[in-house]
Design an enzyme around this catalytic site. Sequence first.
Site, PDB file in Angstrom:
ATOM      1  N   GLY A   1      17.249 123.285  87.721  1.00  0.00           N
ATOM      2  CA  GLY A   1      16.051 123.648  88.354  1.00  0.00           C
ATOM      3  C   GLY A   1      15.876 125.015  89.256  1.00  0.00           C
ATOM      4  O   GLY A   1      16.599 125.904  88.962  1.00  0.00           O
TER       5      GLY A   1
ATOM      6  N   LYS B   1      27.656 126.116  88.271  1.00  0.00           N
ATOM      7  CA  LYS B   1      26.602 125.243  88.353  1.00  0.00           C
ATOM      8  C   LYS B   1      27.011 123.885  88.719  1.00  0.00           C
ATOM      9  O   LYS B   1      26.223 122.789  88.811  1.00  0.00           O
ATOM     10  CB  LYS B   1      25.600 125.164  87.184  1.00  0.00           C
TER      11      LYS B   1
ATOM     12  N   ASP C   1      26.141 124.879  81.460  1.00  0.00           N
ATOM     13  CA  ASP C   1      26.326 126.348  81.218  1.00  0.00           C
ATOM     14  C   ASP C   1      26.523 127.272  82.122  1.00  0.00           C
ATOM     15  O   ASP C   1      26.416 126.848  83.479  1.00  0.00           O
ATOM     16  CB  ASP C   1      25.073 126.590  80.080  1.00  0.00           C
TER      17      ASP C   1
ATOM     18  N   ASP D   1      18.559 126.820  73.327  1.00  0.00           N
ATOM     19  CA  ASP D   1      17.640 127.138  74.425  1.00  0.00           C
ATOM     20  C   ASP D   1      17.851 128.520  75.140  1.00  0.00           C
ATOM     21  O   ASP D   1      18.973 129.011  75.214  1.00  0.00           O
ATOM     22  CB  ASP D   1      18.021 125.974  75.557  1.00  0.00           C
TER      23      ASP D   1
ATOM     24  N   THR E   1      18.568 126.001  82.340  1.00  0.00           N
ATOM     25  CA  THR E   1      20.033 125.649  82.483  1.00  0.00           C
ATOM     26  C   THR E   1      20.251 124.390  81.313  1.00  0.00           C
ATOM     27  O   THR E   1      19.109 123.805  80.872  1.00  0.00           O
ATOM     28  CB  THR E   1      20.350 124.661  83.639  1.00  0.00           C
TER      29      THR E   1
ATOM     30  N   SER F   1      19.539 128.818  78.689  1.00  0.00           N
ATOM     31  CA  SER F   1      20.960 128.631  78.970  1.00  0.00           C
ATOM     32  C   SER F   1      21.702 129.552  78.089  1.00  0.00           C
ATOM     33  O   SER F   1      21.443 130.101  76.941  1.00  0.00           O
ATOM     34  CB  SER F   1      21.295 127.108  78.504  1.00  0.00           C
TER      35      SER F   1
ATOM     36  N   ARG G   1      24.535 130.187  82.834  1.00  0.00           N
ATOM     37  CA  ARG G   1      23.485 131.518  82.779  1.00  0.00           C
ATOM     38  C   ARG G   1      22.626 131.121  83.744  1.00  0.00           C
ATOM     39  O   ARG G   1      21.979 129.868  83.882  1.00  0.00           O
ATOM     40  CB  ARG G   1      22.876 131.519  81.404  1.00  0.00           C
TER      41      ARG G   1
ATOM     42  N   SER H   1      16.473 122.852  80.876  1.00  0.00           N
ATOM     43  CA  SER H   1      15.402 123.341  79.916  1.00  0.00           C
ATOM     44  C   SER H   1      16.229 123.128  78.499  1.00  0.00           C
ATOM     45  O   SER H   1      15.562 122.970  77.522  1.00  0.00           O
ATOM     46  CB  SER H   1      15.282 124.804  80.119  1.00  0.00           C
TER      47      SER H   1
END
Lengths: 266, 225
Positions: A73, A59, A43, A198, A27, A201, A45, A155
């Site tokens: 996480g 999220k 984000d 990333d 994320t 994400s 995803r 991440s």
Amino acid sequence: MLHTVKHCELQSGGFCFENSRRNATGTTIAGIVYKDGVILGADTRATDDMVVADKNCMKIHYIAPNIYCCGAGVAADAEITTQIMASNVELHMLNTGRPALVTMVTRQLKQMLFRYQGHIGSSLIVGGVDVTGAQLYSVYPHGSYDKLPFLTMGSGAAAAVSVFEDRFKPNMEMISSCRSEEAKQLVRDAIAAGIFCDLGSGSNVDLCVITAAGVEILRGYDRPATKGKREGQYRYKPGTTAVLTKTVTPIPLVKVDESVQIMDTE
Amino acid sequence: MKDYHYSGPVEHKFSPYSFNGGTVLAVAGEDFAIVASDTRLSEGYSIHSRDSPKCYKLTDTTVIGCSGFHGDCLTLTKIIDARLKMYKHSNNKTMTSGAIAAMLSTILYGRRFFPYYVYNIIGGLDEHGKGAVYSFDPVGSYQRDTYKAGGSASAMLQPLLDNQIGFKNMEGVQHVPLTQEKAVQLVKDVFISAAERDVYTGDALRLCIITKEGIKEQTVALRKD
């Protein structure tokens, strides 16, 4: 490239619990404190290892009318932890007769996560506006927390924090009349950096603007990544799937209630 | 009570391999072949490059797609190029697609106990001018196919190709031979879908269309997230 010998290889037998760590979100979440309050961004995803499980998940979670929380996480951990917090905060507000404080939410979160010694893998950014002002906290899976003017986790945190380190200024304006909403744009840019740089994400940017006046949830504030247009038609005529046997069993039903739920087919 | 938290000496091992992602696809038609790959080079959660195609031109009628560990992809293509030159100089003719495939199998098996971590797919025209696809595993097992997907999103692409090109799992559908236009359209569409769900696939799609006129290249944009 440096690998550690995995714990489950050393055990003599029994079920290997290594995979229970795998259902993580991967994320980018971020938050800033600006002139009138806090802005949280995330984000959309959700990944199952390196396959996208959900292209548009939410999220940013509700905790109290004036407090929201972004979760990174392990997806289930972030979801359940924030739901437990929301429930505890409601009970606390009823017990004390006072509106919730962001510090109270952070303290309860860190006490719970520390009790589980890091096995609950949720990294959270808690933001809200209460009687003491606008505050932003990050809470880590093992129970530590930080109070800072801007935070990123997940991440894609490195990509997002680089944008903040470059352009963050304290007490940023959000001049909606000018259409140049500087602070919202900054959070959007930080999440977009995570989305593009990333692999964990992607998809859209969700924002949540919390001020003393109220909360504005901007789901799908920006959609920087667009799906390609398919050129061919992939419809199948009825009868394409072979029917081997057919049994019809009529079940008598009485219609009691009818409701329609729109399915998100984007 | 069993202790699930390991606390003690931990052995760190150096791994000579790393996974750089990427998907390759090859389709053979009656008088053409298409080799396509995405152009994203990644490692872990990061992107190294958005413009690193995985199709390499070997001869005027053969293209190879290599995905897996980029270091081994580069070395392997260098070795193949050198061997092609050696063959040309000794035999005074260019290697055919089938010959290249057989040679690659021996090159890969030569490293049976320290393999090239590469998933290869060769696409080209055979000696009769018909489209040919040869797919390999990392240690050299190969076979000739009509179509094959390899790399990170191969499990997502292969079933769709089985259905649309191989007409599998369908009843009462006319088995029309695949035209070049339909094949190009299909390849673009399947990569668009793969980029949606596979994090390693994206950025751009590079298509190499091989006909007796030569090799034409096309680039199509894909999702960058």
